[in-house]
Design an enzyme around this catalytic site. Structure first.
Site, PDB file in Angstrom:
ATOM      1  N   SER A 193       0.838  -1.194   0.000  1.00  0.00           N
ATOM      2  CA  SER A 193       0.000   0.000   0.000  1.00  0.00           C
ATOM      3  C   SER A 193       0.876   1.248   0.000  1.00  0.00           C
ATOM      4  O   SER A 193       1.638   1.460  -0.940  1.00  0.00           O
ATOM      5  CB  SER A 193      -0.956  -0.062   1.196  1.00  0.00           C
ATOM      6  N   ASP A 237      -1.282  14.419  13.144  1.00  0.00           N
ATOM      7  CA  ASP A 237      -1.409  15.739  12.534  1.00  0.00           C
ATOM      8  C   ASP A 237      -0.832  15.758  11.124  1.00  0.00           C
ATOM      9  O   ASP A 237      -1.460  16.257  10.185  1.00  0.00           O
ATOM     10  CB  ASP A 237      -0.709  16.800  13.395  1.00  0.00           C
ATOM     11  N   HIS A 270      -7.414  -6.200   0.364  1.00  0.00           N
ATOM     12  CA  HIS A 270      -6.257  -5.302   0.369  1.00  0.00           C
ATOM     13  C   HIS A 270      -5.184  -5.740   1.368  1.00  0.00           C
ATOM     14  O   HIS A 270      -3.992  -5.581   1.121  1.00  0.00           O
ATOM     15  CB  HIS A 270      -6.725  -3.875   0.686  1.00  0.00           C
TER      16      HIS A 270
END
Length: 253
Positions: A85, A175, A234
């Site tokens: 991924s 963040d 996946h």
């Protein structure tokens, strides 16, 4: 440099570098890493802003590729690279920009394209956990459950929860991952080709690598072959680890 876990000793052949996906860590690959290490040295990395690696202000693929290059240069200067991924995209960018460092490339269930789905719902769920009162993973799991019904997904995310006397914390830089989510699901402008042996290994039930992607894959990776792991989505390495292992070792020969 990225934090990494090494299994096996150098034997004169290039090591296998494993780059995990978004919200993962090197530790997620522990069982498979040990199995691969039966015949070679295997180095599993924590990608930037994940695991025990540094928290840095960017999650771009050129930056992640440079991180991987630094690890390879410190461990012999050439490696086979396996990425899943997000880690697969980082591996592709590395191979296209620094082909001298990559011997063979394995890309697990991702294509060199931009996707439209965001993974930001996981960040929302993790931020909903009150870390100041969390002393056990079961506490965090109960707080994640209203946001994420999938038991396997919650268990995966909880592997990145650090528990200690000073309270709980995420090993993920939420963040930066949130701010750079467009880059993570996207694909950077990158030129060149990687002409080394390349395997695109997809989950047969996944929609991440589609027939429409074949022309672009061939243009960037002219010697690429594509194989599927039957019955896998996946998370093919977690859902079908034995079949995944067999496909990787068959390609590496």
């Amino acid at each position: 440099m990225l934090n990494f876990i090494t299994e096996g000793a150098p034997d004169g052949t290039p090591p296998l570098i494993i780059a995990h996906g978004l919200y993962g860590s090197a530790r997620n690959w522990g069982v498979l890493q040990k199995r691969f290490a039966a015949s070679r040295q295997v180095i599993a990395v924590d990608m930037r802003n994940h695991g025990e690696s540094p928290h840095l202000p960017s999650q771009s693929y050129p930056d992640m590729a440079r991180d991987l290059a630094e690890v390879i240069e410190a461990n012999g200067g050439r490696a086979d690279v396996l990425g899943h991924s997000m880690g697969g995209k980082a591996g592709m960018v590395l191979a296209l920009t620094r082909p001298d460092l990559v011997n063979r490339l394995i890309v697990a269930d991702i294509a060199p394209v931009a996707y439209t789905h965001s993974q930001g719902d996981k960040i929302v769920a993790m931020r909903a956990v009150d870390l100041s009162t969390t002393t056990r993973r079961s506490d965090a799991d109960a707080q994640l459950k209203p946001h994420l019904a999938d038991d396997m997904l919650r268990s995966f995310l909880l592997q990145s929860l650090r528990l200690g006397e000073g309270g709980a914390s995420w090993r993920l830089n939420l963040d930066v991952l949130e701010a750079d989510m467009p880059k993570i699901i996207g694909w950077p402008e990158v030129s060149g080709q990687f002409t080394g042996p390349t395997l695109f290994l997809r989950g047969a039930l996944s929609d991440y690598v589609l027939p429409d992607h074949a022309a672009l894959i061939t243009r960037l990776f002219p010697h690429a072959i594509t194989e599927s792991v039957a019955g896998a989505n996946h998370w093919l390495h977690a859902e079908k680890p034995r079949e995944f292992q067999a496909a990787v070792e068959g390609f590496l020969g």
